[in-house]
Design an enzyme around this catalytic site. Sequence first.
Site, PDB file in Angstrom:
ATOM      1  N   ASP A  93       0.804  -1.222   0.000  1.00 25.77           N
ATOM      2  CA  ASP A  93       0.000   0.000   0.000  1.00 25.77           C
ATOM      3  C   ASP A  93       0.835   1.269   0.000  1.00 25.77           C
ATOM      4  O   ASP A  93       1.997   1.283   0.389  1.00 25.77           O
ATOM      5  CB  ASP A  93      -0.968   0.003   1.192  1.00 25.77           C
ATOM      6  CG  ASP A  93      -0.242  -0.129   2.531  1.00 25.77           C
ATOM      7  OD1 ASP A  93       0.725  -0.917   2.616  1.00 25.77           O
ATOM      8  OD2 ASP A  93      -0.637   0.541   3.501  1.00 25.77           O
ATOM      9  N   GLU A 151      -0.596  -2.000   5.245  1.00 23.68           N
ATOM     10  CA  GLU A 151       0.292  -1.913   6.416  1.00 23.68           C
ATOM     11  C   GLU A 151       0.189  -0.550   7.081  1.00 23.68           C
ATOM     12  O   GLU A 151       0.283  -0.434   8.302  1.00 23.68           O
ATOM     13  CB  GLU A 151       1.744  -2.175   5.991  1.00 23.68           C
ATOM     14  CG  GLU A 151       2.727  -2.217   7.160  1.00 23.68           C
ATOM     15  CD  GLU A 151       3.154  -0.845   7.683  1.00 23.68           C
ATOM     16  OE1 GLU A 151       3.298  -0.700   8.910  1.00 23.68           O
ATOM     17  OE2 GLU A 151       3.329   0.081   6.861  1.00 23.68           O
ATOM     18  N   GLU A 152       0.001   0.506   6.269  1.00 29.09           N
ATOM     19  CA  GLU A 152      -0.039   1.855   6.821  1.00 29.09           C
ATOM     20  C   GLU A 152      -1.291   2.104   7.657  1.00 29.09           C
ATOM     21  O   GLU A 152      -1.420   3.152   8.280  1.00 29.09           O
ATOM     22  CB  GLU A 152       0.046   2.890   5.690  1.00 29.09           C
ATOM     23  CG  GLU A 152       1.352   2.865   4.911  1.00 29.09           C
ATOM     24  CD  GLU A 152       2.538   3.381   5.695  1.00 29.09           C
ATOM     25  OE1 GLU A 152       2.345   3.858   6.838  1.00 29.09           O
ATOM     26  OE2 GLU A 152       3.664   3.316   5.177  1.00 29.09           O
ATOM     27  N   ARG A 191      18.681  -7.030  14.279  1.00 28.61           N
ATOM     28  CA  ARG A 191      18.983  -7.368  15.668  1.00 28.61           C
ATOM     29  C   ARG A 191      17.933  -8.335  16.184  1.00 28.61           C
ATOM     30  O   ARG A 191      16.789  -8.337  15.715  1.00 28.61           O
ATOM     31  CB  ARG A 191      19.004  -6.108  16.549  1.00 28.61           C
ATOM     32  CG  ARG A 191      17.630  -5.518  16.806  1.00 28.61           C
ATOM     33  CD  ARG A 191      17.686  -4.177  17.535  1.00 28.61           C
ATOM     34  NE  ARG A 191      18.460  -4.200  18.753  1.00 28.61           N
ATOM     35  CZ  ARG A 191      18.008  -4.605  19.931  1.00 28.61           C
ATOM     36  NH1 ARG A 191      16.766  -5.067  20.046  1.00 28.61           N
ATOM     37  NH2 ARG A 191      18.773  -4.563  20.993  1.00 28.61           N
ATOM     38  N   HIS A 378       7.768   9.012   4.285  1.00 30.83           N
ATOM     39  CA  HIS A 378       6.520   9.773   4.348  1.00 30.83           C
ATOM     40  C   HIS A 378       6.703  11.224   3.891  1.00 30.83           C
ATOM     41  O   HIS A 378       5.767  12.008   3.986  1.00 30.83           O
ATOM     42  CB  HIS A 378       5.879   9.718   5.741  1.00 30.83           C
ATOM     43  CG  HIS A 378       5.444   8.350   6.152  1.00 30.83           C
ATOM     44  ND1 HIS A 378       4.458   8.129   7.093  1.00 30.83           N
ATOM     45  CD2 HIS A 378       5.840   7.111   5.752  1.00 30.83           C
ATOM     46  CE1 HIS A 378       4.282   6.825   7.252  1.00 30.83           C
ATOM     47  NE2 HIS A 378       5.114   6.188   6.450  1.00 30.83           N
TER      48      HIS A 378
END
Length: 408
Positions: A93, A151-152, A191, A378
């Site tokens: 998206d 996802e946003e 990580r 963004h």
Amino acid sequence: MISTLPNSGTQNLPKVRLQIRALLPQLIEWRRKIHQKPELGFQEKLTAQFISHQLQSWGIEHQTGIAQTGIVATITGAKSATGKVLAIRADMDALPVQEENKVSYCSQRDGIMHACGHDGHTAIALGTAYYLQKHRQDFSGQVKIIFQPAEEGPGGAKPMIDAGVLKNPDVDAIIGLHLWNDLLVGTVGVRPGPFMAAVDFFNCTILGRGGHGALPHQTIDSVVVGAQIVSALQTIVARNVNPLDSAVVTIGELHAGTRMNVIADTARMSGSVRYFNGQLAEFFKQRITEIIRGICESHGANYELEYTHLYPPVINDGGMAQLVRKVAEQVVETPGNIIPECQIMGSEDMSFFLQEVPGCYFFLGSANPEKQLNYPHHHPRFDFDEVALAMGVEIFVRCVENFLIPQN
């Protein structure tokens, strides 16, 4: 800024195999095609059609329409159809951002832009699917490639999980990446343990009593109440959370009043809460509610509060993080190009997948200041160095080859 498909720049790909280097122009073409026609969450119909067409042309089995626009492709190793199953996740998206880049592949839709690199994630996943299908003899077991919507926000991972994308066959582990403009191209951030933060959202309306600015004793000033709440909420992290637990409470919006000599009867605020320790989820909700209630009661005001747990923290499995790091070290060659201290308070719904199966989410450096490709995510001028696309495919492919060890 790059405006044509590059024939150079592969010097930044020292350990990308020749077959994947050769894919780079195609990866760039796919990425730019997707970039030109961005779609918001759960509206990725054209993107899904494009992905499905490519997969079909390569003979890759896949399901469409999962959680509205999601796709799952399954590739079976030629060594053996049985064995472990590794999933690879990519989001599709875009964002409600007006693009300001002056490039040939600029967004063709007003107010919508791939300003976070998801077009690149989709291209990397497509390249990985293409390569694995052509080299199925190199692994056994199966690879599931998950093309995820939204996802946003409001989040497509949970609906896809609920639809069974981790079942039939059952996924043993999952990996995913995010192109990252806080890291230079040629670096990888990975990580074990907490990697990205949980995020909660809340909306609060303070219900006071309005009146004339010259007669405050006749009112309950929602602005005064709201101002005290904003200040008091900052004491949660400062005085109620263990200093060793990172957390952030942010008030992003505060709206009240219509005129300078009118005391507002309502004030509206909204904010976010971020933390790595998942055990703090209910604590924050309770403490925010207590503070808002207490201040409102002390002034005789009422309130309405909506509190939403959006995404849990992204917690990487130790073994899978070690696998990704081992593979990344082989690709980038220089140990200093592996960035282990790369935690951020940003959030990602990849976290829902990682709650279900062991996995690792990592950052793939994509910034190149020399090409002015270093605007933050963004931003209206966000873009990235596209040589990172081939590195993403290489890392995914090597993870598959290392995880799905051929069964003799």
